[in-house]
Design an enzyme around this catalytic site. Structure first.
Site, mmCIF file in Angstrom:
data_model
loop_
_atom_site.group_PDB
_atom_site.id
_atom_site.type_symbol
_atom_site.label_atom_id
_atom_site.label_comp_id
_atom_site.label_asym_id
_atom_site.label_seq_id
_atom_site.Cartn_x
_atom_site.Cartn_y
_atom_site.Cartn_z
ATOM 1 N N ARG A 143 49.832 72.224 1.438
ATOM 2 C CA ARG A 143 48.931 73.082 2.279
ATOM 3 C C ARG A 143 47.442 72.804 1.370
ATOM 4 O O ARG A 143 47.402 72.372 0.431
ATOM 5 C CB ARG A 143 49.057 74.663 1.975
ATOM 6 C CG ARG A 143 50.477 74.981 2.744
ATOM 7 C CD ARG A 143 50.553 76.643 2.247
ATOM 8 N NE ARG A 143 51.984 76.925 3.027
ATOM 9 C CZ ARG A 143 53.112 76.649 2.452
ATOM 10 N NH1 ARG A 143 53.202 76.432 1.098
ATOM 11 N NH2 ARG A 143 54.130 77.189 3.082
ATOM 12 N N LYS A 168 52.783 79.360 -1.571
ATOM 13 C CA LYS A 168 53.173 80.525 -0.740
ATOM 14 C C LYS A 168 54.239 81.428 -1.375
ATOM 15 O O LYS A 168 55.114 80.715 -1.261
ATOM 16 C CB LYS A 168 52.990 79.998 0.869
ATOM 17 C CG LYS A 168 52.879 81.380 1.655
ATOM 18 C CD LYS A 168 52.836 80.921 3.256
ATOM 19 C CE LYS A 168 52.448 81.622 4.141
ATOM 20 N NZ LYS A 168 52.356 81.477 5.345
ATOM 21 N N HIS A 274 45.015 71.260 8.204
ATOM 22 C CA HIS A 274 46.554 71.592 8.164
ATOM 23 C C HIS A 274 47.254 70.978 9.215
ATOM 24 O O HIS A 274 48.477 70.789 9.013
ATOM 25 C CB HIS A 274 46.657 73.039 8.491
ATOM 26 C CG HIS A 274 47.964 73.926 8.205
ATOM 27 N ND1 HIS A 274 48.162 73.906 6.677
ATOM 28 C CD2 HIS A 274 49.032 74.378 8.849
ATOM 29 C CE1 HIS A 274 49.325 74.607 6.858
ATOM 30 N NE2 HIS A 274 49.774 74.892 7.987
ATOM 31 N N ARG A 277 49.446 68.439 7.534
ATOM 32 C CA ARG A 277 50.942 68.980 7.152
ATOM 33 C C ARG A 277 51.831 68.917 8.316
ATOM 34 O O ARG A 277 53.032 68.633 7.865
ATOM 35 C CB ARG A 277 50.661 70.245 6.608
ATOM 36 C CG ARG A 277 51.778 71.109 6.070
ATOM 37 C CD ARG A 277 51.429 72.279 5.370
ATOM 38 N NE ARG A 277 52.411 73.257 5.377
ATOM 39 C CZ ARG A 277 53.406 73.538 4.425
ATOM 40 N NH1 ARG A 277 53.435 72.520 3.326
ATOM 41 N NH2 ARG A 277 53.953 74.316 4.619
ATOM 42 N N HIS A 300 59.187 75.936 2.714
ATOM 43 C CA HIS A 300 59.484 76.937 3.496
ATOM 44 C C HIS A 300 60.782 78.098 3.222
ATOM 45 O O HIS A 300 61.682 77.361 2.646
ATOM 46 C CB HIS A 300 59.731 76.379 5.199
ATOM 47 C CG HIS A 300 58.683 75.703 5.831
ATOM 48 N ND1 HIS A 300 58.921 75.179 6.718
ATOM 49 C CD2 HIS A 300 57.474 76.166 5.676
ATOM 50 C CE1 HIS A 300 57.800 74.704 7.402
ATOM 51 N NE2 HIS A 300 56.694 75.479 6.824
ATOM 52 N N TYR A 309 59.322 72.124 14.184
ATOM 53 C CA TYR A 309 58.994 70.419 14.074
ATOM 54 C C TYR A 309 59.933 69.843 14.877
ATOM 55 O O TYR A 309 59.574 68.715 15.342
ATOM 56 C CB TYR A 309 58.895 69.892 12.875
ATOM 57 C CG TYR A 309 57.717 70.679 11.999
ATOM 58 C CD1 TYR A 309 56.241 70.399 12.282
ATOM 59 C CD2 TYR A 309 58.020 71.443 10.862
ATOM 60 C CE1 TYR A 309 55.443 71.232 11.753
ATOM 61 C CE2 TYR A 309 56.935 72.058 10.191
ATOM 62 C CZ TYR A 309 55.503 71.823 10.583
ATOM 63 O OH TYR A 309 54.511 72.603 9.951
#
Length: 331
Positions: A143, A168, A274, A277, A300, A309
């Site tokens: 990120r 995150k 972004h 990414r 994630h 994706y």
């Protein structure tokens, strides 16, 4: 000795909010957002104290955001999170109805992904430090703030990896370091180190450290390994400590550089940092990468987040041929 604690006035509400957020190590961006929404809620409700209000006022406020301001579901959720924090953590008010308050559902949107040739054109148009950051985003899947907050000690050239700290969810993870970036990164770090040594000589060296590390290791802020890989060109005042030091590169500089490059190569898709990414994840899957590996590299929590994706890879119903293409005059 008398106890004067009962006579000590409580700090103002927004000061209490800020102190609670910092005690729990919330980011400065979250702190600014939460205080903004709490102030907005109080002004919207006629400057009444939140303890005097309840469900009706909260529903009215969130409806105002959705109907009159037409904000997105994610913005509504951020406002609700701020108010939950205010009531539950700061005011310590037990409101069962607030815990069960239904959050606005975020619509599912497919991410914007560039083709390999489009990424190549975009990166070729960029120059300097922002070009190196953009290549790192596409090459690692980090990120934006993860890359800008990267410390020298977390780039492992020998093993070809990057350690992402406090990603995150405040989690650490490891991602790949592209071999083609080793030489330019080493050259960049030599220049950064020279700048750092010059700052040391003038007594202005130092970097913000996470959480309580500054108290535990007071000398660490002036150690090379803790410096940012992408420091700012000038000095600024730390809003938390008031210290004057180099922060990391401003995300807006990167955003402007990528937007300018996208316009220069005539990309019609909306492009942001972004996007690189998203493109990293899609191209990795496209080349045969395992979805669990991609999930781990992206950080994630749930593989269902990574699965979006796979939808980007689909070509019109998993590669089905359009009936129009089967007609002789069009085929």
């Amino acid at each position: 000795m008398s106890d004067n604690s009962a006579n000590t006035p409580r700090p103002r509400l927004l000061v209490q909010v800020r102190d609670c957020l910092r005690y729990r190590h919330y980011s400065l961006r979250t702190e600014k957002a939460y205080i903004y929404w709490i102030k907005y809620f109080i002004r919207f409700s006629g400057l009444r104290h939140p303890q005097e209000m309840g469900r009706q006022e909260l529903v009215c406020f969130l409806t105002h955001l959705a109907v009159e301001r037409d904000v997105s579901a994610s913005t509504q959720n951020q406002a609700l999170s701020a108010l939950l924090f205010l009531y539950k953590t700061v005011l310590e008010v037990d409101l069962p109805w607030l815990e069960g308050f239904e959050r606005p559902k975020r619509p599912a949107h497919l991410p914007t992904v560039l083709g390999v040739a489009e990424v190549e054109r975009l990166l070729a148009q960029m120059q300097g430090t922002t070009a190196l950051v953009a290549r790192l985003l596409y090459g690692t899947g980090m990120r934006v703030l993860e890359a800008l907050r990267l410390r020298v000690k977390d780039v492992d050239f020998e093993r070809g990896l990057v350690v992402v700290r406090d990603g995150k969810g405040n989690k650490d993870r490891v991602t790949m370091l592209p071999r083609c970036l080793e030489a330019p990164l080493k050259a960049h770090l030599l220049a950064v180190q020279a700048q750092f040594q010059a700052d040391l000589a003038t007594g202005r060296a130092g970097v913000a450290l996470p959480h309580a590390l500054a108290r535990k290791y007071p000398a660490a802020e002036r150690q090379w390994g803790w410096q940012y890989v992408f420091p700012a060109a000038g000095f600024s005042v730390d809003p938390l400590s008031g210290a004057v030091r180099r922060h990391h590169l401003d995300p807006k500089q990167l955003q402007r550089a990528i937007r300018k490059a996208a316009q220069a190569v005539a990309l019609v898709k909306p492009v942001s940092p972004h996007t690189l990414r998203h493109s990293f994840a899609t191209h990795l899957l496209q080349s045969g990468g395992d979805i669990r590996t991609v999930q781990e590299l992206l950080g994630h929590k749930d593989v269902s987040t990574t699965q979006i994706y796979t939808h980007v890879l689909d070509r019109g119903g998993v590669g089905a041929v359009s009936p129009l293409d089967r007609l002789p005059q069009h085929g």
